[in-house]
Design an enzyme around this catalytic site. Structure first.
Site, PDB file in Angstrom:
ATOM      1  N   SER A 542      11.539  82.923 -38.624  1.00 44.60           N
ATOM      2  CA  SER A 542      12.891  83.808 -39.031  1.00 44.60           C
ATOM      3  C   SER A 542      12.943  84.683 -37.871  1.00 44.60           C
ATOM      4  O   SER A 542      11.989  84.883 -37.344  1.00 44.60           O
ATOM      5  CB  SER A 542      12.461  84.209 -40.209  1.00 44.60           C
ATOM      6  OG  SER A 542      13.396  85.483 -40.364  1.00 44.60           O
ATOM      7  N   TYR A 555       8.460  88.922 -46.927  1.00 45.29           N
ATOM      8  CA  TYR A 555       9.018  87.837 -46.317  1.00 45.29           C
ATOM      9  C   TYR A 555       8.660  87.808 -44.612  1.00 45.29           C
ATOM     10  O   TYR A 555       8.243  86.894 -44.268  1.00 45.29           O
ATOM     11  CB  TYR A 555      10.525  87.933 -46.487  1.00 45.29           C
ATOM     12  CG  TYR A 555      11.445  86.794 -45.636  1.00 45.29           C
ATOM     13  CD1 TYR A 555      11.409  85.548 -46.160  1.00 45.29           C
ATOM     14  CD2 TYR A 555      11.918  86.903 -44.514  1.00 45.29           C
ATOM     15  CE1 TYR A 555      12.279  84.420 -45.667  1.00 45.29           C
ATOM     16  CE2 TYR A 555      12.722  86.027 -43.649  1.00 45.29           C
ATOM     17  CZ  TYR A 555      12.712  84.593 -44.304  1.00 45.29           C
ATOM     18  OH  TYR A 555      13.466  83.759 -43.678  1.00 45.29           O
TER      19      TYR A 555
END
Ligand code: ZN
Length: 658
Positions: A542, A555
C-alpha cells in the site's frame, strides 16, 4: 441410448444444412458417442452457384469444430463432382489430398474440411453420421470383435477392418460399398475406430446411429459387460500436494515446458489404477486412434518418468525407421498417469487440454473394462498407432492451435480474488494462459470468473491455517502445483485514531493483512521451490507503507510489516530462484471498499469533484483495479525475470512517495 430428436426443434430448421447442424449437435451432446472434436457428419445438397449453374455440394464438418457446438459456418462446402473423381484415383499423398480438398471448397475462409471428406462423398446417402461410440468400440476392440459385430447387425452394416483414416480408408469404403451394400444397409462399422450411419434425411441418419449403438449396448448388457462394478477401494485422501507437485515438475521437465496436471481420485479412477491386471489392460493403446494425440499411446504406470520417457524414445526409433517420410519426435512425457495412490492424473499444456485428456481416458477406462468383461481388450498395433500419432495431417491440426500463451501450463493462486484488485489479477493471469486458483471469504468466489476449466474458486478464510492447507490441497489436485502466488487479501477498517483503537481491532487487521500471509508464504514455499523456471510471489502492499495516513494505524502497520516480510522472503528464497516483489497501489476506487457515497464524501472534503478526486495525483490519471492486475501479471512474467525484492508504486504518482 436415447433418441433425442425433437420434431418441434427440428421443424425450426429452414434447410437441409440447418437440419444437419441440429442433428450433429444431438450426437455431440452424448459423450458416449463423440468427445472433443471426435466424429464427423455431412450432408449433400444441390446449389446454384454465382454463374447460375447447379452443382452438388458436400457440406462436411470443418477441422477444429466440435459436434456439440457446431454451427452452419462449421460445415465446409466442397464440390462433389471433384471428390467423386478423386475417389477413383489410384493413390493420393496426404499433401495432395489436402491441396485437392482445399481447392474445391466453394467458400473463401472456410475451415479445412475433415480428413474424412472423400469417405463422406463416396457414401451415396444424403446424410452421413460418424461417431466413436463407446459401446461399439468395446465390441470391436476384442479378439472376436468382427464376429460379434456380424452377430449383432447381420447384413445391415458393412464391416471394414482397420485402415488408417484418409484417402486409403475412403478407397476401401468405396470398394466395400460398391461390392457389398444392399438396400438394407444402414451403417458401417470400422473395426477399432467407430461407426457410420446414413439416411435420406437428418432424422433417419441420426435415428439409425442411435438404434445401431443401442443394439451394441444391449448386446453388452446381455453378456454382463455393460454395468461396470467398481471394486470397493478406500478413497483415503491423505495430503499429497507435495508429491503431486513433484510429479508435475518431473513431467514438465520431460515435456520441456510447463504443464497442467489434474488429479482424479474418484472410485472409478482409483479402482482402475489399482486393478491387478492394470499393466495388461492399460499398456495396449487407446480405444480409437484419434485419442492418441491427447493421451499418447500408453499411460504411465506409477511415477518413474525416466523409464516412461526412455520407452517412448525407443517406441519412436522403432517405428520412425520404417515411416514413409522422416519424423520429428514429439516430447516423450506422458499425458495420462495411473498411480495406485493418486488414481488418474491427466496432463496438458492448459487446464482445458488436461481436462480433454481426462474425458478421453475415463471413456477409455469404460471401453477397456467392458471389452475385458467380453473376453479381453485388444487395441490396434503399435505400428498403426504410431502412424496415426505421427500423421502429418493430425500434427498439423495441433500446430494450428497456435502459439502458447506466456503463462501456458502455469498455475497461480490469488487471495481476496472475488472482487477489486484480486479479481483483476485473476483476469490478467487467465488472459495470459495461466490456470488460476482464487481464494476469498466471499462465497461468490466459486463463480465470479464464470465456469471455465482454468479457474477454481475456493471459499477460504485465509486466517485459518487449516482452511489454507485444504485450499492448497484442492488447488494442487486441480492443476498440479503452484508457480505464482499473489498475496492480495486484506482489510481496511474505517479510520480509527490510536487512542480509540481497540486491541481486538488491531489484532484482527494484523491477522488478515499480515499473519495470514506468513501462513500462505510458508505453506506455498515447498511448491514454489519446485518450479523449474522459478516461482514468483507478488505482494499487494500500500502507499501507506511509505506515506501513512492518520487514522489508519493498524492498516499501515500491517502493510509495512508485510512489506518487510516480503523483503526477507526475497533474500531467503532467491537461492531457490523464487522472486518476491511488492506493489504499492493507491486510490484504486473501483473496489468494494469505495462505495459511491464514500467517494462523494471524500471528494467533497477535499473540495473536489469525484472525477477530479479520482485523478488527484501527479499524472492526473485514474488508477483502476485492472491496471494493478496487469502490473501483477507482468511482474510474474519474463520482463521482470531478473527483479526481486522490488517495491513499485502504482498510484499515478504521489508527491509524498516520490
Ligand atoms: Zn473417426
Amino acid at each position: 441410448m436415447k433418441n433425442l430428436w425433437d420434431p418441434i426443434e427440428a421443424n425450426k430448421c429452414q434447410s437441409d444444412l440447418e437440419q444437419r447442424v441440429y442433428s450433429s449437435r444431438l450426437l455431440g451432446r452424448d459423450a458416449t458417442l463423440v468427445l472433443h472434436g471426435g466424429g464427423n457428419t455431412s450432408v449433400k445438397v444441390r446449389e446454384r452457384n454465382v454463374l447460375g449453374e447447379e452443382e452438388e455440394i458436400l457440406y462436411v464438418k470443418g477441422s477444429g469444430w466440435d459436434l456439440e457446438t457446431i454451427q452452419v459456418e462449421g460445415f465446409v462446402p466442397v464440390r462433389m463432382a471433384h471428390l467423386l473423381k478423386l475417389a477413383k484415383v489410384d493413390a493420393l499423398s496426404d499433401p495432395q489430398m489436402v491441396n485437392e480438398l482445399a481447392s474445391q471448397v466453394t467458400r473463401a475462409g472456410a475451415p479445412a474440411p475433415s480428413v474424412e471428406t472423400i469417405l463422406h462423398a463416396v457414401l451415396p446417402h444424403k446424410f452421413v453420421d460418424h461417431t466413436h461410440a463407446d459401446a461399439v468400440l468395446a465390441i470391436t476392440n476384442t479378439a472376436s470383435g468382427e464376429a460379434r459385430i456380424r452377430e449383432i447387425y447381420g447384413a445391415e452394416v458393412l464391416i471394414l477392418p482397420y485402415v488408417m483414416p484418409g484417402f486409403d480408408l475412403a478407397k476401401a469404403c468405396a470398394r466395400e460399398f460398391e461390392t457389398k451394400a444392399k438396400p438394407s444397409t444402414i451403417g458401417m462399422v470400422l473395426m477399432n475406430h467407430g461407426i457410420f450411419s446414413f439416411g435420406a434425411t437428418a432424422e433417419e441418419s441420426y435415428g439409425r446411429m442411435i438404434a445401431l449403438v443401442d443394439r451394441a449396448e444391449k448386446y453388452l448388457k446381455q453378456r454382463n459387460a455393460w454395468d461396470l462394478t467398481i471394486a470397493d477401494t478406500p478413497v483415503a485422501e491423505k495430503p499429497a500436494r507435495l508429491e503431486i507437485a513433484t510429479l508435475r515438475r518431473d513431467v514438465a521437465l520431460t515435456a520441456g515446458s510447463a504443464v497442467v496436471m489434474s488429479t482424479y481420485s474418484d472410485p472409478q479412477s482409483l479402482a482402475f489404477a489399482r486393478a491387478a491386471d492394470v499393466r495388461d489392460v492399460s499398456q495396449q493403446g487407446p480405444a480409437t486412434p484419434d485419442h492418441v494425440l491427447r493421451t499418447k499411446r500408453l499411460p504411465m504406470l506409477g511415477r518413474n518418468i525416466q523409464a516412461y520417457a526412455e520407452a517412448y524414445r525407443e517406441y519412436f526409433s522403432r517405428n520412425a525407421a520404417s515411416a514413409k517420410e522422416p519424423k520429428t519426435m514429439l516430447d516423450p512425457a506422458p499425458r495420462v498417469i495411473l498411480d495406485i495412490e493418486f488414481g488418474l492424473c491427466c496432463v496438458g499444456p492448459s487446464a482445458k487440454e488436461a481436462g480433454i485428456a481426462r474425458d478421453l481416458y475415463s471413456h477409455t477406462i469404460d471401453v477397456i473394462s467392458r471389452a475385458e468383461a467380453l473376453g479381453g481388450y485388444r487395441a490396434l498395433s503399435e505400428k498403426e498407432l504410431f502412424e496415426f500419432e505421427y500423421w502429418d495431417l493430425e500434427q498439423a491440426k495441433l500446430r494450428r492451435a497456435g502459439m502458447r500463451p506466456v503463462f501456458g501450463g502455469e498455475i497461480a493462486l490469488v487471495t481476496g480474488a472475488a472482487s477489486g484488485i484480486g479479481r483483476a489479477c485473476v483476469e490478467a493471469l487467465l488472459r495470459r494462459g495461466a490456470a488460476v486458483v482464487g481464494l476469498d471469504i466471499d462465497p461468490n468466489i466459486a463463480t465470479c470468473a464464470g465456469s471455465r476449466p482454468d479457474y477454481l474458486g475456493l471459499h477460504c478464510d485465509v486466517t485459518s491455517e487449516g482452511a489454507v492447507a485444504n485450499a492448497l490441497e484442492a488447488g494442487v489436485r486441480a492443476y498440479g502445483g503452484l508457480d505464482m502466488l499473489i498475496l492480495n487479501a486484506g482489510v481496511f477498517p474505517a479510520g480509527t485514531p490510536i487512542e480509540k483503537l481497540s486491541t481486538e481491532e488491531w489484532r484482527n487487521v494484523l491477522s488478515v493483512n499480515l499473519d495470514a500471509n506468513l501462513t500462505l508464504m510458508r505453506e506455498c514455499y515447498p511448491l514454489l521451490k519446485l518450479v523449474p523456471t522459478g516461482g514468483r510471489v507478488v505482494v499487494i502492499g500500500s502507499k501507506n507503507v511509505v506515506a501513512p495516513g492518520p487514522g489508519a494505524a493498524a492498516y499501515s502497520a500491517s502493510k509495512a510489516a508485510l512489506t518487510q516480510l516480503a523483503r526477507v522472503a526475497a533474500l531467503e528464497w532467491g537461492g531457490a530462484g523464487i522472486r518476491v516483489n511488492t506493489l504499492h497501489p493507491n486510490a484504486v476506487f473501483d473496489t468494494g471498499l469505495w462505495t459511491e457515497e464514500v467517494l462523494k464524501a471524500r471528494a467533497e472534503s477535499y473540495g473536489l469533484s469525484i472525477e477530479a478526486y479520482k485523478r488527484n495525483n501527479v499524472l492526473k490519471t485514474e488508477v483502476r483495479s485492472m491496471d494493478v492486475g496487469e502490473l501483477v501479471a507482468e511482474l510474474c512474467g519474463p520482463t521482470f525475470a531478473k527483479t526481486t525484492g522490488a517495491q513499485i508504486p502504482i498510484d499515478g504518482g504521489n508527491d509524498r512517495v516520490i
